[in-house]
Design a protein around this motif. Structure first.
Motif, PDB file in Angstrom:
ATOM      1  N   LYS A  49      18.188   5.470 -21.568  1.00 41.07           N
ATOM      2  CA  LYS A  49      19.130   4.378 -21.798  1.00 41.07           C
ATOM      3  C   LYS A  49      20.155   4.264 -20.678  1.00 41.07           C
ATOM      4  CE  LYS A  49      18.940   4.065 -26.791  1.00 41.07           C
ATOM      5  NZ  LYS A  49      19.713   4.146 -28.031  1.00 41.07           N
ATOM      6  N   ARG A  50      20.472   5.366 -20.018  1.00 44.59           N
ATOM      7  CA  ARG A  50      21.480   5.290 -18.963  1.00 44.59           C
ATOM      8  C   ARG A  50      20.946   4.572 -17.729  1.00 44.59           C
ATOM      9  NH1 ARG A  50      21.999  11.117 -16.148  1.00 44.59           N
ATOM     10  NH2 ARG A  50      19.803  11.561 -15.991  1.00 44.59           N
ATOM     11  N   HIS A  51      19.650   4.437 -17.590  1.00 48.59           N
ATOM     12  CA  HIS A  51      19.056   3.724 -16.458  1.00 48.59           C
ATOM     13  C   HIS A  51      18.835   2.242 -16.752  1.00 48.59           C
ATOM     14  CE1 HIS A  51      18.481   7.489 -14.434  1.00 48.59           C
ATOM     15  NE2 HIS A  51      17.811   7.969 -15.470  1.00 48.59           N
ATOM     16  N   MET A  52      18.993   1.841 -17.988  1.00 49.74           N
ATOM     17  CA  MET A  52      18.726   0.459 -18.362  1.00 49.74           C
ATOM     18  C   MET A  52      19.689  -0.519 -17.697  1.00 49.74           C
ATOM     19  SD  MET A  52      16.028   0.420 -20.123  1.00 49.74           S
ATOM     20  CE  MET A  52      16.041  -1.204 -20.824  1.00 49.74           C
ATOM     21  N   SER A  53      20.906  -0.107 -17.439  1.00 48.42           N
ATOM     22  CA  SER A  53      21.873  -0.987 -16.790  1.00 48.42           C
ATOM     23  C   SER A  53      21.375  -1.381 -15.401  1.00 48.42           C
ATOM     24  CB  SER A  53      23.228  -0.298 -16.713  1.00 48.42           C
ATOM     25  OG  SER A  53      24.183  -1.161 -16.169  1.00 48.42           O
ATOM     26  N   GLY A  54      20.911  -0.425 -14.645  1.00 51.39           N
ATOM     27  CA  GLY A  54      20.364  -0.708 -13.318  1.00 51.39           C
ATOM     28  C   GLY A  54      19.106  -1.561 -13.368  1.00 51.39           C
ATOM     29  N   VAL A  55      18.291  -1.308 -14.369  1.00 54.92           N
ATOM     30  CA  VAL A  55      17.062  -2.092 -14.531  1.00 54.92           C
ATOM     31  C   VAL A  55      17.402  -3.552 -14.809  1.00 54.92           C
ATOM     32  CG1 VAL A  55      15.055  -2.444 -16.038  1.00 54.92           C
ATOM     33  CG2 VAL A  55      15.656  -0.146 -15.260  1.00 54.92           C
ATOM     34  N   PHE A  56      18.375  -3.798 -15.669  1.00 56.38           N
ATOM     35  CA  PHE A  56      18.746  -5.169 -15.982  1.00 56.38           C
ATOM     36  C   PHE A  56      19.416  -5.871 -14.808  1.00 56.38           C
ATOM     37  CE2 PHE A  56      18.394  -3.995 -20.569  1.00 56.38           C
ATOM     38  CZ  PHE A  56      17.429  -4.934 -20.881  1.00 56.38           C
ATOM     39  N   ILE A  57      20.172  -5.156 -14.000  1.00 53.77           N
ATOM     40  CA  ILE A  57      20.763  -5.770 -12.807  1.00 53.77           C
ATOM     41  C   ILE A  57      19.672  -6.137 -11.809  1.00 53.77           C
ATOM     42  CG2 ILE A  57      22.224  -5.306 -10.799  1.00 53.77           C
ATOM     43  CD1 ILE A  57      24.055  -3.737 -12.699  1.00 53.77           C
ATOM     44  N   LEU A  58      18.690  -5.270 -11.643  1.00 58.77           N
ATOM     45  CA  LEU A  58      17.558  -5.572 -10.772  1.00 58.77           C
ATOM     46  C   LEU A  58      16.755  -6.759 -11.309  1.00 58.77           C
ATOM     47  CD1 LEU A  58      15.865  -4.726  -8.293  1.00 58.77           C
ATOM     48  CD2 LEU A  58      14.577  -3.248  -9.829  1.00 58.77           C
ATOM     49  N   LEU A  59      16.565  -6.798 -12.607  1.00 58.47           N
ATOM     50  CA  LEU A  59      15.856  -7.911 -13.226  1.00 58.47           C
ATOM     51  C   LEU A  59      16.606  -9.230 -13.028  1.00 58.47           C
ATOM     52  CD1 LEU A  59      13.405  -8.724 -14.948  1.00 58.47           C
ATOM     53  CD2 LEU A  59      14.783  -8.243 -16.956  1.00 58.47           C
ATOM     54  N   THR A  60      17.928  -9.177 -13.071  1.00 55.77           N
ATOM     55  CA  THR A  60      18.737 -10.367 -12.826  1.00 55.77           C
ATOM     56  C   THR A  60      18.512 -10.882 -11.412  1.00 55.77           C
ATOM     57  OG1 THR A  60      20.417  -9.598 -14.367  1.00 55.77           O
ATOM     58  CG2 THR A  60      21.089 -11.275 -12.796  1.00 55.77           C
ATOM     59  N   ALA A  61      18.493  -9.976 -10.449  1.00 55.73           N
ATOM     60  CA  ALA A  61      18.259 -10.371  -9.066  1.00 55.73           C
ATOM     61  C   ALA A  61      16.882 -11.002  -8.895  1.00 55.73           C
ATOM     62  CB  ALA A  61      18.420  -9.172  -8.145  1.00 55.73           C
TER      63      ALA A  61
ATOM     64  N   SER B  37      24.508  -9.515 -19.441  1.00 56.23           N
ATOM     65  CA  SER B  37      25.159  -9.066 -20.668  1.00 56.23           C
ATOM     66  C   SER B  37      24.514  -7.780 -21.191  1.00 56.23           C
ATOM     67  CB  SER B  37      25.077 -10.146 -21.739  1.00 56.23           C
ATOM     68  OG  SER B  37      25.749 -11.299 -21.328  1.00 56.23           O
ATOM     69  N   LEU B  38      23.201  -7.717 -21.119  1.00 57.93           N
ATOM     70  CA  LEU B  38      22.507  -6.493 -21.533  1.00 57.93           C
ATOM     71  C   LEU B  38      22.843  -5.323 -20.604  1.00 57.93           C
ATOM     72  CD1 LEU B  38      19.047  -7.969 -22.543  1.00 57.93           C
ATOM     73  CD2 LEU B  38      20.731  -6.913 -24.051  1.00 57.93           C
ATOM     74  N   ALA B  39      22.979  -5.601 -19.313  1.00 58.41           N
ATOM     75  CA  ALA B  39      23.367  -4.545 -18.371  1.00 58.41           C
ATOM     76  C   ALA B  39      24.759  -4.027 -18.703  1.00 58.41           C
ATOM     77  CB  ALA B  39      23.323  -5.073 -16.939  1.00 58.41           C
ATOM     78  N   ALA B  40      25.664  -4.919 -19.054  1.00 60.61           N
ATOM     79  CA  ALA B  40      27.019  -4.497 -19.425  1.00 60.61           C
ATOM     80  C   ALA B  40      26.999  -3.693 -20.715  1.00 60.61           C
ATOM     81  CB  ALA B  40      27.920  -5.712 -19.574  1.00 60.61           C
ATOM     82  N   TYR B  41      26.129  -4.050 -21.650  1.00 61.56           N
ATOM     83  CA  TYR B  41      26.023  -3.312 -22.907  1.00 61.56           C
ATOM     84  C   TYR B  41      25.552  -1.881 -22.664  1.00 61.56           C
ATOM     85  CZ  TYR B  41      24.162  -1.760 -27.378  1.00 61.56           C
ATOM     86  OH  TYR B  41      23.876  -1.022 -28.489  1.00 61.56           O
ATOM     87  N   TYR B  42      24.580  -1.703 -21.795  1.00 57.87           N
ATOM     88  CA  TYR B  42      24.006  -0.382 -21.574  1.00 57.87           C
ATOM     89  C   TYR B  42      24.860   0.505 -20.675  1.00 57.87           C
ATOM     90  CZ  TYR B  42      19.751  -1.285 -24.126  1.00 57.87           C
ATOM     91  OH  TYR B  42      18.855  -1.536 -25.124  1.00 57.87           O
ATOM     92  N   THR B  43      25.975  -0.004 -20.140  1.00 54.88           N
ATOM     93  CA  THR B  43      26.839   0.862 -19.342  1.00 54.88           C
ATOM     94  C   THR B  43      27.515   1.930 -20.196  1.00 54.88           C
ATOM     95  OG1 THR B  43      28.681  -0.690 -19.550  1.00 54.88           O
ATOM     96  CG2 THR B  43      27.326  -0.843 -17.560  1.00 54.88           C
TER      97      THR B  43
END
Length: 63
Positions: A2-14, A41-47
């Motif tokens: 779960k701690r890596h999901m924030s980075g995954v969602f930011i990459l997905l946004t790009a 928003s999901l990236a912010a949630y997983y931070t």
């Protein structure tokens, strides 16, 4: 994981923004920015699952 999901969602946004600029369909701008807002928003949630430095220091010192 779960701690890596924030980075995954930011990459997905790009990826969404890059692919969305290449497509030239009707409503593609609204869809592109809508999906980007959702993934950010999901990236912010997983931070909250990213461990803080303060907690790591306390566990190492035995407190």
């Amino acid at each position: 994981m779960k701690r890596h999901m924030s980075g995954v969602f930011i990459l997905l946004t790009a990826i969404i923004l890059v692919v969305g600029t290449k497509l030239d369909y009707a409503w593609s701008g609204i869809v592109k920015w809508g999906l980007a807002a959702i993934t950010l928003s999901l990236a912010a949630y997983y931070t909250k699952y990213i461990p803080s430095q303060k907690k790591q220091d306390n566990t190492k010192s035995g407190e």
